[in-house]
Write a protein that holds these residues in place. Structure first.
Motif, PDB file in Angstrom:
ATOM      1  N   LEU A 221      18.985 -16.475  -6.748  1.00  0.00           N
ATOM      2  CA  LEU A 221      19.866 -15.701  -5.873  1.00  0.00           C
ATOM      3  C   LEU A 221      19.136 -14.459  -5.384  1.00  0.00           C
ATOM      4  O   LEU A 221      18.694 -13.639  -6.198  1.00  0.00           O
ATOM      5  N   GLU A 222      18.997 -14.331  -4.073  1.00  0.00           N
ATOM      6  CA  GLU A 222      18.276 -13.210  -3.471  1.00  0.00           C
ATOM      7  C   GLU A 222      16.899 -13.036  -4.117  1.00  0.00           C
ATOM      8  O   GLU A 222      16.461 -11.911  -4.394  1.00  0.00           O
ATOM      9  N   ASP A 225      13.852 -13.589  -0.765  1.00  0.00           N
ATOM     10  CA  ASP A 225      13.628 -12.468   0.167  1.00  0.00           C
ATOM     11  C   ASP A 225      12.626 -11.460  -0.383  1.00  0.00           C
ATOM     12  O   ASP A 225      12.007 -10.714   0.379  1.00  0.00           O
ATOM     13  N   ASN A 226      12.452 -11.420  -1.689  1.00  0.00           N
ATOM     14  CA  ASN A 226      11.494 -10.480  -2.290  1.00  0.00           C
ATOM     15  C   ASN A 226      10.193 -11.134  -2.731  1.00  0.00           C
ATOM     16  O   ASN A 226       9.377 -10.507  -3.403  1.00  0.00           O
ATOM     17  N   LEU A 227      10.000 -12.401  -2.381  1.00  0.00           N
ATOM     18  CA  LEU A 227       8.736 -13.052  -2.728  1.00  0.00           C
ATOM     19  C   LEU A 227       7.643 -12.605  -1.760  1.00  0.00           C
ATOM     20  O   LEU A 227       7.901 -12.421  -0.567  1.00  0.00           O
ATOM     21  N   ASP A 331      20.257 -16.858  -0.022  1.00  0.00           N
ATOM     22  CA  ASP A 331      19.537 -15.703   0.513  1.00  0.00           C
ATOM     23  C   ASP A 331      19.946 -15.440   1.955  1.00  0.00           C
ATOM     24  O   ASP A 331      20.775 -16.148   2.537  1.00  0.00           O
ATOM     25  N   PHE A 332      19.303 -14.400   2.530  1.00  0.00           N
ATOM     26  CA  PHE A 332      19.570 -14.018   3.911  1.00  0.00           C
ATOM     27  C   PHE A 332      18.827 -14.949   4.865  1.00  0.00           C
ATOM     28  O   PHE A 332      17.631 -15.159   4.736  1.00  0.00           O
ATOM     29  N   SER A 333      19.540 -15.486   5.824  1.00  0.00           N
ATOM     30  CA  SER A 333      18.907 -16.306   6.863  1.00  0.00           C
ATOM     31  C   SER A 333      18.512 -15.458   8.066  1.00  0.00           C
ATOM     32  O   SER A 333      17.719 -15.895   8.903  1.00  0.00           O
ATOM     33  N   TYR A 334      19.033 -14.240   8.123  1.00  0.00           N
ATOM     34  CA  TYR A 334      18.759 -13.339   9.255  1.00  0.00           C
ATOM     35  C   TYR A 334      18.948 -11.908   8.789  1.00  0.00           C
ATOM     36  O   TYR A 334      19.858 -11.603   8.009  1.00  0.00           O
TER      37      TYR A 334
END
Length: 452
Positions: A221-222, A225-227, A331-334
């Motif tokens: 979860l989320e 985006d931080n990878l 995660d965020f798609s945009y």
């Protein structure tokens, strides 16, 4: 500073255009303000952009997450949505929470606890083979809220033997967050005999030990985006992509971008997967390609693209260590208002005294800023298939059949199917989980009978 980081000289563009890139190394100087961790992220030898981002986020001494357990917020109690009048009341309540806690942000699993995690638990129970012990891995478990809520749900809603025989392993790179997770899950004493935290990097193959052939679940979860991502550069619309490296200038307060032909294996594989679809779409469009080539020479326009090499590396490791894993990722798609240039560019944000400020360059991240990327879910699906051993450039390997069944759902679709939307609805019918998270998606991937 963005223009200096993203613009080549006219001479360099013409050199690339007419003579190619094999023998050319290009540099672009990007000045950085003085900060104790800047030079530690880029040493005496050049580093790839992904290594810089990894250090800026996870360096043990100066990384954003490593020493900032407060970067991930935790609510003392669940929000009573049915007691709020509507959207205005909800926004006021959340703003008050942020001011009181002075943290970077609350994750959805925290804002909507326990209901968000309960939806994930229900998806697992509906899909898992419960005749074998249930084993769940969570990558990057935050404050432990997801783990506790899932285990609560299984304890109360699954057959007794499922909870009795289950195991839940959190793989967490941050030691401070690992401690917080143990505290959170430990609030229910019976969970602790079924739960453990392994403080390590999930993308490091050695940490997984021997291959586990048994079915399991992996939750992220989320995390995507931080990878770490890599950056590739092209002088114009038809020139080959170059990988971007970072090196110190003579003055240690400056870092230069260096452009080299693609040789890094991870970058090469990502570009390969992306180009496969572009080549497919370009078939039969010869005249268009000729016109594009002519236009690139007359009006050259540089291009920058961020490639998810960290995601590629993680999925390669997971598929190798857990070949029968089922995966749930959200995660965020945009991301709105991104100031950094390039396809799939990140948002780099710093919060100070309750106010957030977004940066114009990724090099502004010096351990005090979050760096998060939008997830290209179409590309995630292709990387997943690639790492499973099915999707390959060799056409004959696809005749064996896919090894994964996958689906991409909007958060609203996922929660309407597996969650309890009524629990996050306000008095006037407004539902922040369904209405305000349109830029987030869920990715579900399970093995097929083609797995060996």
């Amino acid at each position: 500073m963005v223009s200096r980081c993203n613009t080549m000289t006219r001479a360099a563009q013409l050199h690339l255009l007419f003579f190619g890139s094999r023998s050319l190394t290009l540099r672009s100087a990007c000045p950085l303000s003085t900060f104790f961790s800047t030079t530690s992220f880029v040493g005496d030898t050049p580093v790839l952009v992904r290594d810089y981002i990894r250090s800026a986020l996870y360096d043990p001494d100066h990384g954003y997450f490593s020493q900032r357990s407060g970067s991930v917020g935790m609510l003392e109690r669940s929000i009573k949505f049915n007691q709020l009048e509507g959207r205005k009341a909800y926004m006021q309540y959340v703003n008050k929470l942020y001011k009181q806690n002075d943290i970077s942000w609350f994750t959805p699993v925290e804002l909507f606890k326990p209901w968000y995690a309960h939806g994930i638990a229900e998806a697992i129970l509906r899909t898992a083979n419960l005749s074998v012990p249930l084993k769940i891995y969570e990558i990057g478990g935050g404050a432990g809220t997801c783990a506790k809520s899932i285990m609560d749900y299984i304890m109360l809603n699954a057959p007794e033997r499922v909870y009795k025989n289950m195991s839940y392993i959190s793989v967490e790179i941050s030691s401070s967050l690992a401690k917080k997770q143990i505290e959170t899950v430990g609030e229910v004493r019976s969970h602790m005999s079924r739960y453990r935290v392994e403080c390590r990097d999930a993308a490091n193959k050695s940490g997984w030990g021997e291959v586990d052939p048994n079915p399991c679940w992996v939750i992220m979860l989320e995390v995507l985006d931080n990878l770490p991502h890599d950056l590739i550069y092209s002088a114009n619309q038809v020139s080959p992509w170059l990988e971007v490296w970072l090196e110190k200038s003579n003055n240690s307060q400056h870092i230069s971008e260096v452009y080299k032909p693609i040789q890094d294996p991870l970058i090469a594989r990502c570009v390969e997967i992306i180009d496969m679809d572009k080549q497919h779409k370009s078939m039969g469009k010869g005249l268009t390609l000729v016109a594009k080539s002519i236009g690139a020479k007359v009006f050259p326009k540089s291009q920058r693209s961020w490639v998810p090499t960290g995601c590629m590396q993680l999925l390669e490791v997971l598929h190798g260590a857990l070949p029968k894993m089922s995966l749930i990722a959200s995660d965020f798609s945009y991301l709105p208002d991104v100031k950094i240039l390039g396809e799939r560019a990140p948002l780099v944000s710093t919060k100070k005294d309750g106010h957030s400020s977004d940066h114009k360059s990724y090099l502004d991240a010096k351990g005090d800023a979050d760096i998060f990327f939008p997830t290209d879910f179409w590309l995630l699906e292709r990387i997943d298939h690639y790492c499973s051993g099915w999707l390959n450039l060799q056409e004959d390997t696809r005749k064996q059949g896919k090894k994964r069944r996958t689906i991409i759902l909007g958060t609203d679709q996922f929660m309407e199917e597996f969650g309890l939307p009524s629990k996050t609805r306000t008095k006037d019918g407004y539902n922040p989980l369904l209405d305000d998270f349109k830029n987030t998606k869920f990715y579900l991937s399970v093995p097929t009978h083609n797995i060996q």
